[in-house]
Design an enzyme around this catalytic site. Sequence first.
Site, PDB file in Angstrom:
ATOM      1  N   LYS A 180     -11.293  -3.367  -7.469  1.00 38.02           N
ATOM      2  CA  LYS A 180     -11.942  -2.130  -7.854  1.00 38.02           C
ATOM      3  C   LYS A 180     -10.933  -1.095  -8.345  1.00 38.02           C
ATOM      4  CE  LYS A 180     -14.782   0.997  -5.900  1.00 38.02           C
ATOM      5  NZ  LYS A 180     -15.121   1.826  -4.852  1.00 38.02           N
ATOM      6  N   LYS A 230       0.832  -1.207   0.000  1.00 40.97           N
ATOM      7  CA  LYS A 230       0.000   0.000   0.000  1.00 40.97           C
ATOM      8  C   LYS A 230       0.864   1.254   0.000  1.00 40.97           C
ATOM      9  CE  LYS A 230      -4.109  -1.960   2.221  1.00 40.97           C
ATOM     10  NZ  LYS A 230      -4.865  -1.978   3.480  1.00 40.97           N
ATOM     11  N   LYS A 270      -5.618 -10.048  -9.675  1.00 38.18           N
ATOM     12  CA  LYS A 270      -6.849 -10.322  -8.929  1.00 38.18           C
ATOM     13  C   LYS A 270      -7.895  -9.261  -9.245  1.00 38.18           C
ATOM     14  CE  LYS A 270      -6.943 -10.958  -4.386  1.00 38.18           C
ATOM     15  NZ  LYS A 270      -6.498 -11.213  -2.991  1.00 38.18           N
TER      16      LYS A 270
END
Length: 322
Positions: free
Chosen positions: A197, A113, A194
């Site tokens: 969104k 992240k 994967k």
Amino acid sequence: MKKEIILSGVQPTGKLHIGNYLGSLRNFVELQKKHDCLFAIVDYHSITADYDPRTKQDEVIELGKEFLAAGLDPKKCTLFIQSYVPEHMELAWILNTVTPVSFLERMTQYKDKAGRQKQNINLGLFDYPVLQAADILIYKATTVPVGKDQEQHLELTRQIARFFNNKFGNTFKEPKTLFTDTPKVMSLLAPDKKMSKSLGDNHCIYIDDKPEVIQKKLAKAVTDTGDGKSLGAKNLIDLVKIFGDQKTYQDFQTKSQTGNLQYSELKQKLAEDIAKYFSDFRKAKAKISDTEVKKVFITGSKKAQAKAAKNLEEIRKKIGIR
Ligand code: TRP
């Protein structure tokens, strides 16, 4: 034998796609039938990522509706919002004091992240796993259903529980991870990644997508990536297995093996099957009002808070703060 206490959390970051659904809600609905379950919308986790404060409330309400429409029943489990139970954050602070910084530096999700939001590597993002440990330990949960990507966070939770117990006396049981059978759902347009969104709406099928939207998205789905692996085709066949009946799956399998597979036919059938699978869900979701969902989650949060406050009082005493 004592009953298991199950806890899990989902971040409110917009509607769920089929991969999110299979990894969480589908399993939660089964678990609530047999165990003492708590399911949280973890809004304070979600603010560690880049986000827009103007849409956060809508995202919380949206996810609340999806919990209910998918079949989570406030009579069978405790449904709540993390920020309504501030005891989580207080316990996170306490747990911070037994967590080595070096352990947090090893967290792969943090590193991923941080790499993606370089302008916003905030301390909350770093501390995220400790708040997650607090979510779990504040209820002395025994079992945590999550996807494989959360394994490291769960291992850290167990270590934190151990450190706390060693320092302040036996308080927490080490929670088990329940790896629910979670098929890996890949992006429609980039089947080596994967479904997510963050890749874009056309990479995902959302569980409240209307039948015609599902059909359009699948029509554009990549099948042959030209690398001989046909990851897209494999993903679509896997989805047939999950959402269609066994015979349909067998038929397409056979056709695929004999080189007779028509992707347009497969996509058409898959679109119908997915639309049908979520048809009750879509109807139920459309019927739930914002007021209703808030009421359910506020009531649930009070229930959760009663338990959390009781455990936190014991913890404060153990650490010499009361
Ligand atoms: N980190 C989890 C995820 O991204 C969400 C989460 C927060 C969670 N608190 C939790 C999951 C407690 C299980 C238990 O999926």
